[in-house]
Each structure stands twice: as structure tokens, then as C-alpha cells.
Design a protein around this motif. Structure first.
Motif, short mmCIF file in Angstrom:
data_model
loop_
_atom_site.label_atom_id
_atom_site.label_comp_id
_atom_site.label_asym_id
_atom_site.label_seq_id
_atom_site.Cartn_x
_atom_site.Cartn_y
_atom_site.Cartn_z
N CYS A 150 65.97 10.95 -19.94
CA CYS A 150 66.96 9.87 -20.06
C CYS A 150 67.05 9.15 -18.71
N TYR A 151 66.97 7.83 -18.74
CA TYR A 151 66.87 7.05 -17.51
C TYR A 151 68.04 7.29 -16.57
N LYS A 152 69.23 7.45 -17.13
CA LYS A 152 70.42 7.56 -16.28
C LYS A 152 70.51 8.91 -15.56
N GLU A 180 70.98 7.14 -31.91
CA GLU A 180 71.64 6.26 -30.95
C GLU A 180 72.66 7.00 -30.09
N TYR A 181 73.03 8.21 -30.49
CA TYR A 181 73.97 8.98 -29.67
C TYR A 181 73.37 9.36 -28.32
N ILE A 182 72.06 9.54 -28.28
CA ILE A 182 71.39 10.02 -27.06
C ILE A 182 71.18 8.85 -26.11
N PRO A 183 71.53 8.99 -24.82
CA PRO A 183 71.33 7.90 -23.86
C PRO A 183 69.88 7.44 -23.82
N HIS A 184 69.65 6.20 -23.41
CA HIS A 184 68.33 5.59 -23.45
C HIS A 184 67.29 6.47 -22.74
N TYR A 185 66.15 6.59 -23.39
CA TYR A 185 65.07 7.41 -22.86
C TYR A 185 63.73 6.75 -23.19
N ASP A 186 62.69 7.24 -22.58
CA ASP A 186 61.33 6.75 -22.83
C ASP A 186 60.98 7.03 -24.29
N PRO A 187 60.79 5.99 -25.13
CA PRO A 187 60.54 6.23 -26.57
C PRO A 187 59.28 7.04 -26.84
#
Length: 476
Positions: A150-152, A180-187
Motif C-alpha cells: 500500500c503506497y501510504k 475498495e476498503y483496502i488503501p491504494h496499492y499496486d494493482p
């Protein structure tokens, strides 16, 4: 040598909130790691339990957790006295954890996903990061993935993660519609949270954690080769990261010499007299014959515990063996099992009784006063009850599975002290009760079994040192 800083993240921790053995482990392991020279903290959700009302907390952080399109306010609270032997942090998330029960809500996926996100949001802003983050069971299973991808949370990507499987049957699976619950990550990394078409936190942790452990060596073998809700193949694939470490018991809490729940404490040298006094108190309360062997079950009335077999085992045995023993069941769970046990009470008054519910004080009294503890488990990752029983001189009657197999040696084998059976059915269980009656009637053999059991060391010191060695190797 620098002290290791270990952060444990868990849904349960005794005595704050307890449903099963997970709470006992997370309440004890950090304390014994501290005694072994590590710095430990536990992070868990803040439920509305008695512990929250009786202890003093300081709010150390406040924020918002984003769960898809929804935002929830939260605060991190630190228990001021450090009375548990380690730092305790509780995350209060408005609208999700301001409830009394730990599990069993329709929004458990949202609750524990938010808990994991809030945990990492807070840890990511620490100036001094933990040396190892130790996650427990599926409620924390997404953390190893989020730390790395996750980027953050990129500031956490180099911190080793350990994941312990306390019960592989419960994996926390949820639909990709909730991704969508999971923070943005490398798809491109989405496959690391997927297992057989669903988001599977336990499978993700097995894939992403630097090490994963089970709570006994036999249970690790069963996870790889048995019927474990579809993760057997994954465990075999990731076998190079696997390690089985047997749980211990907290001898500050479970000790017949100083048990705060007992009116009659006793040492190993006085076990016969001490158990007799506690047994008399039990039999008076439950209207049972104190002169007959007392066999008890303590735990959740669930299929995996073999609780559905209890009415047949006790009923068949009382009928076939001419009521030569008495029995008590303490626990709750499956309503059909509860009803069957209540019916059995009516059939055998004076020989069989039950307490439907859970009562910590009664559990301690039963371990101290019973002659035998029966555990007909279908699966038992480690099992703590048999260790508690042996500490109190109570002979375990167990099915040879998981941690029960690792901790109980049958009387028929060299150095044996317990009773084991193989098949999870009423016949094998009843025959084991017959063996227990025979043992009870042989006073010398019963005394020898008690002596051997109470001399065993199931304390956490040995297991804590194994964990510490693993942490040290990872932290390099």
C-alpha cells in the motif's frame, strides 16, 4: 545487545477481551517476552468491556480511517499503569467497536479492516518503528500485505512481519466487491490478497509475512496435509517460511498454589488433599456424588471442539458403565448442543450437570477439583485447556490431534500420564471414559499420573525464547 521492540496486533487479549485461546496467548506471550529482555506492546480494538471501565487510559493519537467511501473517527488509548506487563494500546473506532461483543456482527469485515488500517496509520507516523510486527489470526491478516504494497505505508515496508495462525478454519474471507476498503496499492500485486476468487486475509498473510507460525508442530503438519478450508496447498507452497511453536500457559494466572479464584489452593505435594477439597465444593454446588470420578468439559460448544459428541459420549458412558462417574459441561455455543446437554441433565440427575455460559471462576474451580478433563476435538491447533488441567493434576482425555497430540502422552506409552483416542465419535470417547474409570479405581496409578503431569513444564519461557530467536534473526 539492543533490545528488540515487538508490536503485537490482535483482536483479543486476556484479560481485556476474551473469546478463546487467542486472548490467552496474546495476554501472556508479550509479558514473557518482556521478561526475556524484549520491549513489547499489544494493539487491539477497544470494545466496551469491564476492563475499559476499571482502568485508566490516556489518549495518545486521534485520526480518521477511510474505508472506501466511508470515514470513521478513531482514537488510540494507552493503558496508563502497564499492569499487564507490557504496553497496551486500544483503538476506539466510532460506530464499529463501541459494542460489548468481540465478534458476531454483520459488519465484522468492515470492523477489522478498519482496525488494521488505523493500526498502520498510527504506526507509520512513529519516529521509532518496531523491529518486528507480529500479527495474530485473520483479523490482522491484511497487515503484512499493506505494509509492503500500500503506497501510504512505504515507511513500513522494510519491517519484518510475523503472522501466527491460531485457527486456520477461520480465514476472514470477503468479496472483491469490498476491495475498495483496502488503501491504494499496486494493482499488479492484487494476487497476493486473493485466494480462489475471494479476498482472503489469512491466505494473504501466509503469502506476504516474512514468517508464519502455528501454535503447535502437529497443527502445522495438519494445515499442510489435512482439510483446512482450502489453504493446504498454500501452506505447502510457503513451507520454507513456516514454523510450529507450541503455546505455553501463563503460570501467574494458572497455578494451583496461588490461584485467586480458589478457596483451597494446593501444591503438587498436597495434590490429593487439595483436589478433594475443591471437588467437594463442586459436587455440593452441582449435586453430584463426591466419591465418583468427576469428568468435565470446559470450552466452546462448537463442532470443531467435538462438543456435539458430548451428549452421546456422556450418555452412552453413564448408561453402559452403570453410572460409575459424574460429569459437568461448562460452555456455550451451538444452540442444538446446548439443548441436548440440557436434556441429558434431565435424564441423569445426580450424575450429570452443566453450566451453559462461561464463568472464569468456575473454570478455575473445575480444573482444580475435577479428576479428568475431556477434549474430543475434531481440530485443536494447540489447546490450552489440557495444559491448564495437567498443571492442576487433572488427567486429560483427548483426541490425538494438533497440540493435544503434542502435549499428552497416553498412559499405555512409556512415561504416559493421559488418555488419548483416535476417532472423533461416541464409541472412542466412551471407551476413553471407561479407561478413566479404571485409572481412578487404581489409586497408585492415579497418583503416579498426577505426579508426572504436574512435573511437566508448559510455561511460556521456553516458547517465548523460540519467538525471540526468530525475531532476532528477522531483525538482522
Amino acid at each position: 545487545m539492543k533490545k528488540l521492540n515487538i508490536l503485537h496486533i490482535s483482536a483479543e487479549c486476556y484479560p481485556v477481551a476474551k473469546v478463546g485461546g487467542l486472548a490467552d496467548v496474546v495476554g501472556a506471550l508479550p509479558k514473557y517476552l518482556e521478561q526475556a529482555g524484549a520491549n513489547c506492546a499489544v494493539m487491539m480494538p477497544c470494545y466496551l468491556t469491564k476492563f475499559l471501565e476499571t482502568e485508566v487510559f490516556d489518549t495518545v493519537w486521534e485520526g480518521y480511517v477511510q474505508l472506501g467511501r466511508h470515514s470513521f473517527g478513531y482514537k488510540i488509548m494507552h493503558e496508563r499503569s502497564r499492569k499487564l506487563g507490557f504496553d497496551l494500546f486500544m483503538i476506539a473506532i466510532q460506530g464499529l467497536f463501541d459494542r460489548s461483543d468481540v465478534y458476531g456482527y454483520r459488519d465484522d469485515t468492515e470492523r477489522f479492516t478498519a482496525f488494521q488500517i488505523a493500526s498502520l496509520d498510527w504506526v507509520s507516523q512513529w519516529s521509532e518503528k518496531p523491529d518486528v510486527i507480529h500479527c495474530h489470526d485473520h483479523h490482522t491478516g491484511l497487515i503484512p500485505f499493506m505494509m509492503q504494497f500500500c503506497y501510504k505505508y512505504q515507511s513500513l515496508s522494510k519491517i519484518p512481519s510475523v503472522f501466527t495462525i491460531h485457527n486456520g478454519m477461520y480465514q476472514g474471507m470477503f468479496s472483491w466487491s469490498q476491495a475498495e476498503y483496502i488503501p491504494h496499492y499496486d494493482p499488479w500485486k492484487a494476487g497476493l490478497i486473493d485466494w480462489r476468487g475471494t479476498i482472503n486475509p489469512m491466505a494473504s498473510a501466509i503469502k506476504c509475512a516474512w514468517k508464519f507460525t502455528t501454535v503447535s508442530e502437529s497443527y502445522l503438519q495438519e494445515l499442510a496435509n489435512g482439510n483446512m478450508n482450502g489453504i493446504e496447498e498454500l501452506v505447502r507452497i510457503e513451507w520454507h517460511k513456516a514454523m510450529g511453536i507450541l503455546n505455553g500457559i501463563d503460570t501467574d494466572v494458572w497455578n494451583p498454589e496461588k490461584d485467586k479464584y480458589l478457596d483451597f489452593t494446593f501444591k503438587a505435594a498436597k495434590v490429593k488433599d487439595g483436589k478433594a477439597k475443591n471437588k467437594r465444593k463442586i459436587c455440593e454446588a452441582f449435586h453430584l456424588d463426591v466419591n465418583k470420578p468427576l469428568i468435565v468439559f470446559i470450552g466452546r460448544l462448537a463442532n470443531e471442539k467435538g462438543a456435539d459428541l458430548l451428549p452421546e459420549i456422556f450418555g452412552r458412558s453413564l448408561q453402559e458403565f452403570k453410572r460409575q462417574f459424574t460429569g459437568i459441561v461448562l460452555g456455550n455455543g451451538d444452540s442444538s448442543v446446548e439443548n441436548s446437554i440440557e436434556i441429558l441433565k434431565g435424564y441423569y440427575p445426580g450424575y450429570f450437570n452443566a453450566y451453559i455460559g462461561y464463568n472464569e471462576a468456575l473454570a478455575h474451580l473445575l480444573y482444580a477439583g475435577a479428576d479428568f478433563l475431556i477434549m474430543p476435538s475434531r481440530t485443536e491447533p494447540c489447546g490450552l485447556n489440557q495444559m491448564y488441567a495437567m498443571k492442576y493434576g487433572t488427567v486429560p482425555i483427548v483426541r490425538a490431534v494438533g497440540g493435544l497430540k503434542d502435549t499428552v502422552i497416553d498412559l499405555g506409552d512409556p512415561g504416559g500420564y493421559g488418555i488419548r483416542f483416535v476417532q472423533a465419535n461416541g464409541w472412542d470417547g466412551a471407551y476413553s471414559i471407561y479407561r478413566a474409570i479404571q485409572l481412578y479405581q487404581n489409586e497408585a496409578s492415579m497418583d503416579e499420573a498426577r505426579r508426572r503431569m504436574m512435573a511437566l513444564d508448559f510455561s511460556w519461557e521456553r516458547s517465548a525464547n523460540k519467538y525471540k530467536m526468530m525475531y532476532r534473526e528477522l531483525a538482522k
